[in-house]
Design a protein around this motif. Structure first.
Motif, PDB file in Angstrom:
ATOM      1  N   TRP A   6      52.450  41.535  41.812  1.00  0.00           N
ATOM      2  CA  TRP A   6      51.389  40.615  41.424  1.00  0.00           C
ATOM      3  C   TRP A   6      51.832  39.181  41.697  1.00  0.00           C
ATOM      4  N   SER A   7      50.979  38.427  42.341  1.00  0.00           N
ATOM      5  CA  SER A   7      51.264  37.007  42.524  1.00  0.00           C
ATOM      6  C   SER A   7      50.892  36.244  41.260  1.00  0.00           C
ATOM      7  N   THR A   8      51.400  35.023  41.144  1.00  0.00           N
ATOM      8  CA  THR A   8      51.065  34.191  39.986  1.00  0.00           C
ATOM      9  C   THR A   8      49.571  33.943  39.917  1.00  0.00           C
ATOM     10  N   ALA A   9      48.953  33.733  41.087  1.00  0.00           N
ATOM     11  CA  ALA A   9      47.508  33.485  41.120  1.00  0.00           C
ATOM     12  C   ALA A   9      46.734  34.699  40.621  1.00  0.00           C
ATOM     13  N   GLU A  10      47.193  35.913  40.992  1.00  0.00           N
ATOM     14  CA  GLU A  10      46.505  37.115  40.550  1.00  0.00           C
ATOM     15  C   GLU A  10      46.642  37.308  39.043  1.00  0.00           C
ATOM     16  N   LYS A  11      47.825  37.029  38.521  1.00  0.00           N
ATOM     17  CA  LYS A  11      48.024  37.153  37.073  1.00  0.00           C
ATOM     18  C   LYS A  11      47.141  36.167  36.318  1.00  0.00           C
ATOM     19  N   SER A  12      47.052  34.958  36.824  1.00  0.00           N
ATOM     20  CA  SER A  12      46.219  33.947  36.167  1.00  0.00           C
ATOM     21  C   SER A  12      44.744  34.338  36.242  1.00  0.00           C
TER      22      SER A  12
END
Length: 500
Positions: A6-12
């Motif tokens: 998971w990328s940071t953008a996806e988690k956010s």
């Protein structure tokens, strides 16, 4: 293939999207009791019995038509807030939101983040799903727990940990107490793993594979549900039952009298004869995305398409979700009384399978760049077409208020020790907050209204309640009016005093 990490953008984005789901509950949960199914009244009645310390019973008799998981879930609410319909609907809707989130998380590796979220959003906003989210029924919580089990299975398969296998089995077993159909996950997971081992036997020796990859989770699930089986074997209610339509669902599935497990069994040909009617109904329900009312002319074709896409993914991946879906379809196509709500887990698994197949088809025909635009656009169009999450609210509110008015008029006419009967008492029990016994099931079995007299005597009933809210009751009223003659009008209801 989408990245497994998971990328940071996806988690956010996930956090924001889940926050949006939770915020939408303020607009998507209504405060009325949906009386579409009598089972809702049974769930509330058995939860009240648990709160009162009477065990898992219905009117003092051990109950076995449903497993006790959902009544146990709502019993704390009823114990603290009473029969608060908004709180009950909100709780079921919370499970629905969790189910949408689990769908997005579980199918992200297959679909990618954008398609997974859009697919889950289409599910969440659809009128069929929202209708079930506002019913005091086990279907939505059961489907959410099914998705949780599938997520745990994927994590367990990736790690190979015995502890995760044990946790998977415990989760399947506990989830089965909410919806027993979840037990189909055991053969589904076993089939997927056996095929994977057969294709690559060098990964693990067969005895070690059978022990670590099959036995641990299957035995754990079996041990969890074993107490329910023992309880049912040792505290079986007298047969035939007269306060529910079925003794239990196994009896209804295989026996000619759904209320009596001692009755003769159906023949194989009779069970097979259910196939054509149920198959047509399954395709129409799935194609209509679980909507109520009359099905459109294209709904059966859309349903067949959803099933076909699921089978394509099954052949391609041989994974537990598709094996479960296949097992559920085999069960339901021969089911004794197929209802639209039963197909919720099938639809929830078939929808992302259809998205996956359509995306891959577009990639093959027009290339990946076009597919990255066309597939999300198609989902957005489906969302726009289906978006009517409050569909049917006016009907539910009107019927809820009619029951409230009936209870308000009838309650003052009933003494604290009154013993009340009705044609079908489930919903009256909910509103009057007291036992209301049913006359209809015994009359239906005997095919004569005179059989209801045995219910009057057995439960020492002194007052019978009839209203236009249940059509079958008004057809019974003339018999009891002539038999007892003592009829009192209370608001929209008719009260027949059978003991003076």
């Amino acid at each position: 293939m989408p990245s497994a990490t998971w990328s940071t953008a996806e988690k956010s984005t996930l956090l924001l999207w889940v926050g949006g789901l939770l915020a939408s509950l303020l607009f998507l949960v209504h405060p009325w009791y949906d009386s579409s199914y009598g089972d809702s009244g049974l769930y509330i009645a058995t939860a009240r019995a648990l709160v009162a310390g009477d065990g898992y019973t219905h009117f003092g008799v051990p109950f076995r038509a449903h497993p006790p998981g959902f009544p146990l879930l709502i019993a704390p609410l009823i114990g603290t807030l009473g029969t608060n319909f908004y709180a009950l609907n909100f709780t079921v809707s919370l499970f629905g939101a969790a189910g949408a989130a689990l769908l997005a998380i579980t199918w992200r590796p297959r679909l990618g983040w954008t398609l997974a979220v859009l697919t889950a959003t289409v599910l969440w906003t659809s009128p069929g799903y929202q209708r079930l989210c506002n019913q005091v029924m086990s279907d939505v919580p059961g489907t959410t727990l099914l998705l949780l089990c599938l997520l745990l299975e994927r994590r367990s398969s990736q790690s190979g940990s015995r502890w995760r296998e044990l946790a998977l089995g415990l989760c399947i077993g506990l989830s089965a107490y909410v919806r027993m159909v979840t037990l189909l996950l055991v053969p589904a997971i076993a089939a997927a793993r056996l095929l994977a081992q057969w294709r690559d036997p060098g990964k693990m020796e067969w005895p070690r594979f059978a022990l670590r990859r099959i036995a641990v989770f299957a035995i754990a699930a079996g041990f969890v549900v074993l107490p329910w089986s023992i309880r049912n074997a040792t505290t079986a209610p007298p047969a035939p039952v007269d306060q529910t339509l079925v003794y239990d669902y196994s009896t209804a599935m295989w026996h000619r009298d759904a209320a009596d497990p001692r009755s003769p069994r159906f023949g194989a040909a009779e069970i097979a004869s259910r196939f054509s009617g149920n198959a047509a109904r399954i395709s129409a329900i799935l194609g209509g995305r679980l909507r109520t009312g009359k099905h459109g002319p294209w709904d059966p074709a859309v349903g067949v398409f959803l099933i076909a896409c699921s089978l394509i993914v099954l052949v391609r991946r041989r994974a537990p979700p598709e094996f479960f879906l296949l097992g559920a379809l085999i069960l339901f196509v021969f089911y004794f009384d197929l209802r639209d709500r039963l197909l919720l887990p099938v639809y929830v698994l078939a929808l992302p399978a259809a998205v996956e197949v359509c995306r891959d088809l577009v990639v093959r025909i027009a290339g990946p760049r076009f597919a990255r635009v066309a597939t999300p656009t198609a989902l957005l169009l489906l969302l726009a077409v289906d978006f009517e999450p409050r569909r049917g609210w006016k009907t539910i509110e009107t019927r809820h208020r009619a029951y409230l008015a009936t209870a308000f008029a009838v309650a003052p006419e009933l003494g604290p020790d009154a013993r009340v009967g009705a044609g079908i008492g489930f919903h009256y029990s909910v509103y009057l907050e007291r036992p209301v016994y049913s006359l209809y099931f015994a009359s239906r079995r005997a095919k004569t209204l005179e059989a209801a007299e045995a219910i009057v005597d057995k439960y020492r009933l002194d007052t019978l309640l009839f209203t236009p809210l249940i059509g079958a009751e008004m057809a019974m009223l003339p018999y009891f009016r002539e038999r007892y003659g003592n009829v009192q009008k209370a608001g929209p209801a008719y009260l027949v005093r059978v003991r003076r």
